[in-house]
Write a protein that holds these residues in place. Sequence first.
Motif, PDB file in Angstrom:
ATOM      1  N   LEU A  84     -55.490  18.124 -33.726  1.00  0.00           N
ATOM      2  CA  LEU A  84     -54.548  19.146 -33.277  1.00  0.00           C
ATOM      3  C   LEU A  84     -55.223  20.140 -32.340  1.00  0.00           C
ATOM      4  N   ALA A  85     -56.453  20.544 -32.670  1.00  0.00           N
ATOM      5  CA  ALA A  85     -57.171  21.475 -31.798  1.00  0.00           C
ATOM      6  C   ALA A  85     -57.385  20.860 -30.417  1.00  0.00           C
ATOM      7  N   LEU A  86     -57.752  19.567 -30.399  1.00  0.00           N
ATOM      8  CA  LEU A  86     -58.001  18.907 -29.117  1.00  0.00           C
ATOM      9  C   LEU A  86     -56.727  18.803 -28.294  1.00  0.00           C
ATOM     10  N   GLU A  87     -55.582  18.568 -28.948  1.00  0.00           N
ATOM     11  CA  GLU A  87     -54.326  18.436 -28.221  1.00  0.00           C
ATOM     12  C   GLU A  87     -53.785  19.797 -27.796  1.00  0.00           C
ATOM     13  N   THR A  88     -53.959  20.815 -28.650  1.00  0.00           N
ATOM     14  CA  THR A  88     -53.406  22.136 -28.360  1.00  0.00           C
ATOM     15  C   THR A  88     -54.203  22.862 -27.291  1.00  0.00           C
ATOM     16  N   ALA A  89     -55.511  22.651 -27.294  1.00  0.00           N
ATOM     17  CA  ALA A  89     -56.365  23.369 -26.354  1.00  0.00           C
ATOM     18  C   ALA A  89     -56.075  22.969 -24.916  1.00  0.00           C
ATOM     19  N   ASP A  90     -56.357  23.886 -24.007  1.00  0.00           N
ATOM     20  CA  ASP A  90     -56.188  23.625 -22.586  1.00  0.00           C
ATOM     21  C   ASP A  90     -57.372  22.847 -22.006  1.00  0.00           C
ATOM     22  N   ALA A  91     -58.515  22.943 -22.677  1.00  0.00           N
ATOM     23  CA  ALA A  91     -59.719  22.241 -22.222  1.00  0.00           C
ATOM     24  C   ALA A  91     -60.520  21.813 -23.442  1.00  0.00           C
ATOM     25  N   VAL A  92     -61.293  20.732 -23.299  1.00  0.00           N
ATOM     26  CA  VAL A  92     -62.088  20.199 -24.403  1.00  0.00           C
ATOM     27  C   VAL A  92     -63.524  20.014 -23.937  1.00  0.00           C
ATOM     28  N   ILE A  93     -64.476  20.530 -24.723  1.00  0.00           N
ATOM     29  CA  ILE A  93     -65.899  20.346 -24.426  1.00  0.00           C
ATOM     30  C   ILE A  93     -66.338  19.056 -25.103  1.00  0.00           C
ATOM     31  N   VAL A  94     -66.357  17.970 -24.339  1.00  0.00           N
ATOM     32  CA  VAL A  94     -66.566  16.639 -24.899  1.00  0.00           C
ATOM     33  C   VAL A  94     -67.972  16.487 -25.460  1.00  0.00           C
ATOM     34  N   ARG A  95     -68.969  17.011 -24.772  1.00  0.00           N
ATOM     35  CA  ARG A  95     -70.368  16.806 -25.188  1.00  0.00           C
ATOM     36  C   ARG A  95     -70.849  17.853 -26.185  1.00  0.00           C
ATOM     37  N   ASP A  96     -69.953  18.735 -26.613  1.00  0.00           N
ATOM     38  CA  ASP A  96     -70.293  19.710 -27.650  1.00  0.00           C
ATOM     39  C   ASP A  96     -71.374  20.699 -27.210  1.00  0.00           C
ATOM     40  N   GLU A  97     -71.418  21.014 -25.919  1.00  0.00           N
ATOM     41  CA  GLU A  97     -72.397  21.964 -25.402  1.00  0.00           C
ATOM     42  C   GLU A  97     -71.692  23.296 -25.131  1.00  0.00           C
ATOM     43  N   LEU A  98     -71.963  24.271 -25.962  1.00  0.00           N
ATOM     44  CA  LEU A  98     -71.269  25.556 -25.871  1.00  0.00           C
ATOM     45  C   LEU A  98     -71.555  26.262 -24.552  1.00  0.00           C
ATOM     46  N   ALA A  99     -72.742  26.041 -23.984  1.00  0.00           N
ATOM     47  CA  ALA A  99     -73.129  26.721 -22.748  1.00  0.00           C
ATOM     48  C   ALA A  99     -72.256  26.333 -21.567  1.00  0.00           C
TER      49      ALA A  99
END
Length: 656
Positions: A565-580
Motif C-alpha cells: 500500500l505504501a508503494l502504491e500510495t506514494a508518489d515516488a519509491v526509493i527502489v535501492r533503499d538509499e535514503l540519501a
Amino acid sequence: MPVATAVQPSPAATTAPRTAPRRTRVWALAEARWAAAATVAFLVALPLQLAGAPAWAWGPLYALAYATGGWEPALAGLRALTERTLDVDLLMIVAALGAAAIGQVMDGALLIVIFATSGALEALATARTQDSVRGLLDLAPARATRLTGDGGEETVATAALVVGDTILVRPGERVGADGRVLSGVGEVDQATITGEPLPVAKEPGDEVFAGTLNGLGALRVRVERDAGDSVLARIVAMVAEASETKAPTQLFIEKVEQRYSVGLVAVTLAVFAVPLLLGAELAGALLRAMTFMIVASPCAVVLATMPPLLSALANAGRHGVLVKSAVVMERIGQVDAVALDKTGTLTEGTPRVTAIRPLPGAGLSPDALLTCAAAAEHPSEHPLGRAVVRAARDRDGALPAVADFAATPGTGVRARVGGALVEVGAPARLLPGDDREVRSVVGELEESGHTAVLVVRDGVPVGVLGIADRLRTDAAATVAALRALTGRTPLLVTGDNPRAAARLAEEAGIDDVRAGLLPQDKVAAVREQERAGRRVLVVGDGVNDAPALAAAHTGVAMGRAGSDLALETADAVIVRDELATVPAVVRLSRTARKLVVQNLVLASVFIAGLAAWDLISELPLPLGVLGHEGSTVIVGLNGLRLLREAAWRRAAGRAG
C-alpha cells in the motif's frame, strides 16, 4: 477463565497463503490499448513518409493513428460541448484535423499520439490506486471466532461483529476487530498499524487492532469498534480522502486550459471570418486560419514542460528512485518541509544486538554471554531471538546444542545449554525478586532506547542484552541535506515508543519528535504543517504510513521493505533503499523546474511571435511549420540535458 496458551493455531492461519493484491494490468485498460495502437501506426507511417514512399502507403496508417487515438477524446469533447464546456482534448482533435486539412498530416498525428498516451497513463494511475486500497482491506480477516454465551464457539463474518462481542484469536491468526484483551497473554505484530518493528506483548486490558497478527499466545478479545470504524478501515478512508484532496491543482489546470481553448477557437474563427468579410477567397482564409491554429497550438508548450521533467524522472530511475509521473517530479521540488518515519526509513528496520552487559560475578565474557543466549534462542522464531542468534553467528558462527526447548508467550524461552537451564526473555517476567543491580542495567538500556533482554542461568541472572533498530549510515547526512534544502529540520513521526524515537532522533540530528502515533495521528501532523503554509514531503515504508503519504504534498516510500500500500500510495519509491537519494531527487526536481521555466518562456515567445505574424501580415505555411517545429525541437533538446550523468552527480553532490 483465561484461555490456555496451548490452543493450537487454526489451520487456515498456518497453511492458507495470503492472496497478493490484484494489480490492474496495463493492457487491461482500453485507454492503453488505443494509445498503443495509435503510437504503432504513427511510428510505422513516419519513416515511410520521410523515405518518400507514396501517400497510399503511409496515409492510411496516419488515418489509423487519428482514429484509434482520437475517437475517445473527440467523443468526450463532444459530450462536454453538450454541457456548454469546451474540452481541451477536443481542441487538439480539431487542431489535428485542421493540420491534416492543409497537408500537415504528421503534425496532427503527433498531437493525437501525445494526448492518447497521457490519457492512458492517467487511467493506469487511477486503477493502481484503487488496487492498493483493495489490497489493504485484505489485511483484515474475513471471518472470526465469536464466543457464545453458553461457552461455545461460532465462526462468523468479521463484518457481523458488534461492539460487546467476545472473539477468540488463536496463535497465528489475524485479529478480527479492534478491541481489548479480556484474558490470555501473547505478542502481537502490529507493524501494519503502528510501524513498531517488534511484536508487542499483550495481556488483559491491552488494546489490539483489526488486521494485526497474533503470535504464540491465544487471546480473548472484547470488540470495541464496529468493522467500519476500525483503525484499518479508517486508514482506507483516509487514503481515499487524502488522494482526492490533490484535485484542486488539477481543477486549476483545467480552468487555464478552458480559457486558452475558448480564446484560441475564437481567434481562429476571427482569422477565418474577417478576411472573408473583407472579400478574401475562401481557400486563402481557410489556409490562414489553419496556419494560425497550428502555430498557436500548445505543442511547443507541452514539450517545453515534459522533456526536462521526464529526463529528470529517467535519470532518477537509473539511480534507484522511481518517480511515478512528470507531475510528481515537478511537485517534489516544491517541498519546504519534510516528515520522516523512523522504522525502516531512518533506521534499517531490523532489530540488532547493540549492547552486551555481563553481570559482575557471573563469570561470563560478552562473547560467552551472547553465545549462551543465542543457543537458547536458536529454535525460536521470535524477531528478538533471531536478532540474538544473528549477532552470535556474526561473531564466531558456532552454537552449542540445546535440549528441552520451550517458549512462553510474553515471557521468553528456556532450554538446557551444556547441562544448565538457560532462560532468555523479558526482565519483568524473569527477574527474581528485587535485584537492584540487574534493574539498574535494564533501566539504563531502556532509557537509551533499547529493548532489554535478560539472560538467566540456573535461576541466576548472568547478563542483559540490549536490542535496538540501527540508524542508517546515511541518515544524519540526509537530515542535514534536507535541512539545507528546505530551511528547517525534518520532523520525525513514528508509532514507536518515545524513548526509542528520541534516541534515534538525537543521533540523526532531529529535534522535533512525534512518537507513539497511530496512522491518523501522522496525518494530523502533516495537516498541521500544511496549515502553517508548508508543502510537506513525507518519507515512510509501512501500511501505517500510507495515509500520511497520501495526505502529503508529496509522498516517498522506501521500496526494499515497503508495504504494497505504501508503494502504491506514494508518489515516488526509493527502489535501492538509499535514503540519501531523497535530497538528491529534490534538487534534481528543482533543476528540472528551472528548465521548464526557461522552455516555457522560449516556447511562448515563438508562439506569440508566429501568431502575431500571421495576424498582422501573412505567414507562409512552410515558415509557420518550420518556426513551430523548430521551437519544439529547441525546447526538447534543452530539456534532455537532464538525462546526462553529470546532472545526477551535481544533484547528489549539492544534496550532501
